[in-house]
Design a protein around this motif. Structure first.
Motif, mmCIF file in Angstrom:
data_model
loop_
_atom_site.group_PDB
_atom_site.id
_atom_site.type_symbol
_atom_site.label_atom_id
_atom_site.label_comp_id
_atom_site.label_asym_id
_atom_site.label_seq_id
_atom_site.Cartn_x
_atom_site.Cartn_y
_atom_site.Cartn_z
ATOM 1 N N LYS A 155 -3.707 45.594 -10.268
ATOM 2 C CA LYS A 155 -3.883 46.124 -11.618
ATOM 3 C C LYS A 155 -4.236 44.996 -12.590
ATOM 4 O O LYS A 155 -3.954 43.815 -12.339
ATOM 5 C CB LYS A 155 -2.603 46.817 -12.092
ATOM 6 C CG LYS A 155 -2.264 48.099 -11.351
ATOM 7 C CD LYS A 155 -1.011 48.741 -11.952
ATOM 8 C CE LYS A 155 -0.632 50.019 -11.202
ATOM 9 N NZ LYS A 155 0.574 50.647 -11.792
ATOM 10 N N ARG A 160 -3.667 47.373 -22.678
ATOM 11 C CA ARG A 160 -3.665 48.443 -21.688
ATOM 12 C C ARG A 160 -3.453 47.879 -20.298
ATOM 13 O O ARG A 160 -3.759 46.719 -20.039
ATOM 14 C CB ARG A 160 -4.985 49.222 -21.704
ATOM 15 C CG ARG A 160 -5.427 49.665 -23.089
ATOM 16 C CD ARG A 160 -6.714 50.417 -23.010
ATOM 17 N NE ARG A 160 -7.235 50.726 -24.340
ATOM 18 C CZ ARG A 160 -7.915 51.822 -24.631
ATOM 19 N NH1 ARG A 160 -8.137 52.718 -23.689
ATOM 20 N NH2 ARG A 160 -8.378 52.025 -25.848
ATOM 21 N N HIS A 212 -8.874 53.641 -13.911
ATOM 22 C CA HIS A 212 -7.836 54.495 -14.488
ATOM 23 C C HIS A 212 -7.052 53.714 -15.541
ATOM 24 O O HIS A 212 -6.538 52.627 -15.279
ATOM 25 C CB HIS A 212 -6.885 54.989 -13.404
ATOM 26 C CG HIS A 212 -5.874 55.960 -13.905
ATOM 27 N ND1 HIS A 212 -4.649 55.566 -14.412
ATOM 28 C CD2 HIS A 212 -5.899 57.315 -13.977
ATOM 29 C CE1 HIS A 212 -3.969 56.636 -14.779
ATOM 30 N NE2 HIS A 212 -4.696 57.705 -14.526
ATOM 31 N N CYS A 213 -6.980 54.280 -16.738
ATOM 32 C CA CYS A 213 -6.238 53.671 -17.846
ATOM 33 C C CYS A 213 -4.868 54.333 -17.925
ATOM 34 O O CYS A 213 -4.761 55.556 -18.117
ATOM 35 C CB CYS A 213 -7.001 53.864 -19.155
ATOM 36 S SG CYS A 213 -6.103 53.307 -20.615
ATOM 37 N N GLU A 214 -3.799 53.539 -17.770
ATOM 38 C CA GLU A 214 -2.447 54.102 -17.795
ATOM 39 C C GLU A 214 -2.071 54.609 -19.181
ATOM 40 O O GLU A 214 -1.298 55.557 -19.313
ATOM 41 C CB GLU A 214 -1.440 53.061 -17.301
ATOM 42 C CG GLU A 214 -1.589 52.737 -15.817
ATOM 43 C CD GLU A 214 -0.442 51.907 -15.284
ATOM 44 O OE1 GLU A 214 0.420 51.473 -16.089
ATOM 45 O OE2 GLU A 214 -0.381 51.686 -14.054
ATOM 46 N N ARG A 240 -4.127 56.037 -21.442
ATOM 47 C CA ARG A 240 -4.790 57.327 -21.675
ATOM 48 C C ARG A 240 -4.573 58.313 -20.531
ATOM 49 O O ARG A 240 -4.897 59.496 -20.661
ATOM 50 C CB ARG A 240 -6.301 57.110 -21.869
ATOM 51 C CG ARG A 240 -6.656 56.198 -23.024
ATOM 52 C CD ARG A 240 -6.194 56.749 -24.345
ATOM 53 N NE ARG A 240 -6.641 55.919 -25.461
ATOM 54 C CZ ARG A 240 -6.189 56.011 -26.703
ATOM 55 N NH1 ARG A 240 -5.258 56.928 -26.974
ATOM 56 N NH2 ARG A 240 -6.649 55.223 -27.644
ATOM 57 N N GLU A 241 -4.069 57.800 -19.395
ATOM 58 C CA GLU A 241 -3.824 58.618 -18.212
ATOM 59 C C GLU A 241 -5.087 59.346 -17.752
ATOM 60 O O GLU A 241 -5.061 60.539 -17.401
ATOM 61 C CB GLU A 241 -2.682 59.617 -18.458
ATOM 62 C CG GLU A 241 -1.340 58.944 -18.694
ATOM 63 C CD GLU A 241 -0.195 59.937 -18.751
ATOM 64 O OE1 GLU A 241 -0.473 61.151 -18.899
ATOM 65 O OE2 GLU A 241 0.964 59.513 -18.646
ATOM 66 N N GLU A 242 -6.203 58.617 -17.762
ATOM 67 C CA GLU A 242 -7.464 59.164 -17.276
ATOM 68 C C GLU A 242 -8.428 58.017 -16.976
ATOM 69 O O GLU A 242 -8.177 56.862 -17.350
ATOM 70 C CB GLU A 242 -8.088 60.115 -18.286
ATOM 71 C CG GLU A 242 -8.445 59.457 -19.610
ATOM 72 C CD GLU A 242 -9.021 60.458 -20.602
ATOM 73 O OE1 GLU A 242 -9.077 61.658 -20.283
ATOM 74 O OE2 GLU A 242 -9.428 60.029 -21.694
ATOM 75 N N ARG A 292 -11.467 55.738 -17.505
ATOM 76 C CA ARG A 292 -12.177 55.298 -18.695
ATOM 77 C C ARG A 292 -13.186 54.207 -18.353
ATOM 78 O O ARG A 292 -13.109 53.567 -17.307
ATOM 79 C CB ARG A 292 -11.190 54.754 -19.733
ATOM 80 C CG ARG A 292 -10.345 55.819 -20.451
ATOM 81 C CD ARG A 292 -11.227 56.681 -21.362
ATOM 82 N NE ARG A 292 -10.463 57.650 -22.114
ATOM 83 C CZ ARG A 292 -10.126 57.517 -23.406
ATOM 84 N NH1 ARG A 292 -10.446 56.415 -24.061
ATOM 85 N NH2 ARG A 292 -9.461 58.468 -24.018
#
Length: 317
Positions: free
Chosen positions: A152, A167, A186-188, A190-192, A194
């Motif tokens: 990550k 982020r 995956h952006c933690e 925004r939970e989607e 990106r």
């Protein structure tokens, strides 16, 4: 690069460029002139003879007999490689230019006669990314390594809508779009999934935490119809007047585009296409000025009309 690698690279240079001075070889290989002489001696022990000529136009050169097998490339194929090299030299964000040029040197080495400089062609470029390329290159490879190692990333990212935020992301892939590199992951926060423009990543840290890329992840599911950004699809219809009509008709803007010239022979066109990314579509249409008229969709028509009103207020007397 080790002694053997440098010696082989020297052979490639001599084969592709012809006679070269010791100082030129030393500069290309980033070694001393003494090492160039050592490479020459080692190659001659292996039966590969390098000839030297004294004087102003002197230097090292190879026997015409050659030493590398022909790759079976024809002149058209070879020219295409050289043309690509010229094109990539103008791409200031292409990270692998040096490696590509080394490969081209090896390919050139199998040809006895070749126009190395391609002086008959020119590629012009009038803008380039305003970034520190050394920092961007390091950032690119660090992010690429985090993708390969499934680590990550903790980043400080500047967004046009949210400003500077911290982020944690799981990077899946890097892609280039309009001269800039983007990381998709995956952006933690925004939970989607990106998109992150590398030039807007202010700082980053490779974490110890691991992640897995979903087995069903497909880049095509997140790339727009004619843009990198996935968005609502619009059936765009424009009437475009001459001379902009000719300029627009010379390019493919969307795979399903239709261009019909006006039967009145005024060289205007009716342009139809399925497009995504409303902000980019608006910018594209505004760049045509008064030559472009939006017929549909209404949402695009209203957006252009509002932008024109803002411009009128901005430039009113």
């Amino acid at each position: 690069m080790g002694k053997l690698g440098n010696a082989l690279h020297m052979l490639v240079l001599l084969r592709s460029r012809g006679r070269m001075k010791i100082s030129e070889l030393a500069e290309q290989l980033e070694v001393s002139e003494r090492m160039i002489r050592i490479y020459k001696d080692e190659l001659e022990k292996a039966g590969i003879y390098i000839y030297s000529k004294q004087g102003k136009d002197g230097g090292y050169c190879l026997d015409d007999g050659g030493w590398i097998l022909n790759l079976g490339l024809n002149e058209e194929e070879m020219f295409s490689f050289l043309a690509a090299e010229k094109f990539l030299e103008k791409d200031d964000n292409y990270m692998f230019l040096k490696a590509y040029k080394r490969g081209i040197e090896k390919i050139k080495s199998v040809f006895d006669k070749i126009n190395e400089d391609c002086e008959s062609q020119y590629i012009l470029k009038f803008s380039r990314p305003n970034v520190d390329m050394e920092k961007e290159r390091k950032k690119y490879f660090d992010i690429l390594n985090s993708i390969i190692s499934r680590r990550k990333l903790k980043i400080k990212y500047f967004s046009l809508t949210s400003g500077l935020t911290e982020r944690i992301i799981m990077p899946y892939v890097v892609v280039m779009y309009k001269g800039f590199w983007y990381c998709i992951g995956h952006c933690e926060m925004r939970e989607e999934i990106r998109f992150f423009k590398l030039s807007r990543i202010r700082s980053y840290e490779v974490m110890e935490d691991n992640f897995e890329i979903p087995a069903d992840f497909k880049l095509t599911d997140y790339i727009g119809h004619n843009s990198i950004f996935k968005d609502k699809l619009y059936k765009v219809k424009l009437r475009i007047k001459f001379p902009m009509s000719i300029i627009i008709s010379e390019r493919i803007w969307s795979e399903d585009q239709k261009i019909n010239f006006n039967k009145k022979d005024d060289n205007s066109i009716l342009f139809e296409a399925t497009m995504s990314g409303l902000p980019e579509i608006k910018t594209w249409i505004l760049s045509m000025g008064s030559y472009a008229e939006v017929i549909q969709p209404k949402e695009l028509y209203e957006g252009i009309k509002n932008e024109v009103k803002k411009l009128k207020n901005l430039y009113k007397d």
